[in-house]
Structures are given as structure tokens and as C-alpha cells.
Design an enzyme around this catalytic site. Structure first.
Site: not given
Length: 193
Positions: A115, A173
Site C-alpha cells: 500500500h 498505487c
């Protein structure tokens, strides 16, 4: 009624903030626990004899959700647990190893995902030439960053699962400061040294 609505909005906002803080604390706790587990799993690869390393490599079959090793990123002083799998529960513990990808010494594509707002928060600071290190029960493996690129979140061409040469790929991301589901992916390619 008009006085109650602003109070309701404030209460809802406080609940959302509280939930966000709880998620960050919970994820940090899970990552810390997984890192301890990963350090134990990785052991001390430098002190092991070659026969022991070979035996450990042959028996290295991690289970989903299991902390299997450590990813070190010296430039940003990061020591991150590598967890088998990339499901939401796995990524809460650390850097997820894409199940169908390879591990070091298997001559294939090693895919690690994390993440952007937890384990890979500072990956945007990395540059070409920076080093990455993977510690596993059967050895220590170093990589040098060759390139980075940004792709659309639906671009599946990154994970080829090729089995011709060893290649480390980190994915997260992008943009890093985006709130919500990010529209792109940040990819880092590393070459074994």
C-alpha cells in the site's frame, strides 16, 4: 431540527476520523508483528552453511498470509515484512508477494506489492541505482533499481510471470497523495546484483 443537523455532521466527521486513525494504528501493529515473524523466518542467512541453505530452499513453500522474509530498502531506512499473498489481509501485514510469481534463485519475475499509504509510503523517494535487499530463510539477495514507471491501474502487462531471468518488481498505487482508489500504479524494476 436545523440545530441538530450540524451536530450530526460533526459527529459523523469525528467518527470517520476516528475510524481512519484506528485503521492506521491497526495496520502499523499488524506490520510490526509480521516484521518480527519475518525476521524469525529469515533467520541469519549469512551464518548458514550452503547445505543448510539448499535444504531450506528445497522446503521453502510458504502458506498464504505467512510472513516469509524481509525487504530492506536502505535509502529510506525501511525494513518491511514480506507476506505470502496480496489479499487485503496480507497487505495489512506488510509487502505482499504475488502468489504465482517467483522467489530469488528461481530465475523468474518476483512481484512484491504494498500500500502507498503504509509500507510503500516513501517509495517515491527512490531513484535509479538505489539498492533493495530481500532476506529469506535460504539467503540474502541484493537488487539495484533499474527503472521506474507509472501505468494505468488496469494495465496487466507488468506482471508477465516470465521465467527467463530474475527480475524484482515492486508495485504500489499512485499518486502517493491521492485519497481513495488511485487511478494509476507506480512500478519499480530491480536487477539482481
Amino acid at each position: 431540527m436545523k440545530k441538530a443537523f450540524p451536530l450530526f455532521i460533526i459527529a459523523a466527521g469525528l467518527l470517520l476520523i476516528g475510524y481512519g486513525v484506528w485503521k492506521v494504528v491497526d495496520t502499523n501493529q499488524k506490520t510490526a508483528e509480521a516484521l518480527e515473524e519475518a525476521k524469525l523466518a529469515a533467520g541469519h542467512p549469512k551464518t548458514q552453511k550452503n547445505k543448510e541453505k539448499d535444504a531450506q530452499k528445497a522446503s521453502f513453500k510458504p502458506k498464504a498470509g505467512e510472513a516469509v522474509g524481509v525487504l530492506e530498502i536502505p535509502k529510506i531506512n525501511a525494513e518491511l515484512p514480506i507476506v505470502e499473498g496480496t489479499d487485503a489481509d496480507d497487505l495489512e501485514k506488510g509487502v505482499g508477494h504475488y502468489k504465482e510469481s517467483y522467489y530469488p534463485n528461481e530465475n523468474g519475475q518476483i512481484v512484491l506489492s504494498g500500500h502507498r499509504d503504509t509500507v510503500f509510503r516513501r517509495t517515491g523517494e527512490l531513484k535509479k541505482g538505489d539498492q533493495l535487499k530481500i532476506l529469506l530463510p535460504y539467503g540474502s539477495f541484493q537488487y539495484k533499481i533499474e527503472k521506474m514507471k507509472i501505468v494505468d491501474k488496469n494495465d496487466t502487462s507488468i506482471i508477465t510471470l516470465q521465467h527467463k531471468k530474475e527480475e524484482l518488481i515492486l508495485t504500489t498505487c499512485y499518486p502517493f497523495s491521492y485519497i481513495g482508489n488511485a487511478p494509476k500504479r507506480y512500478i519499480i524494476y530491480g536487477k539482481r546484483i
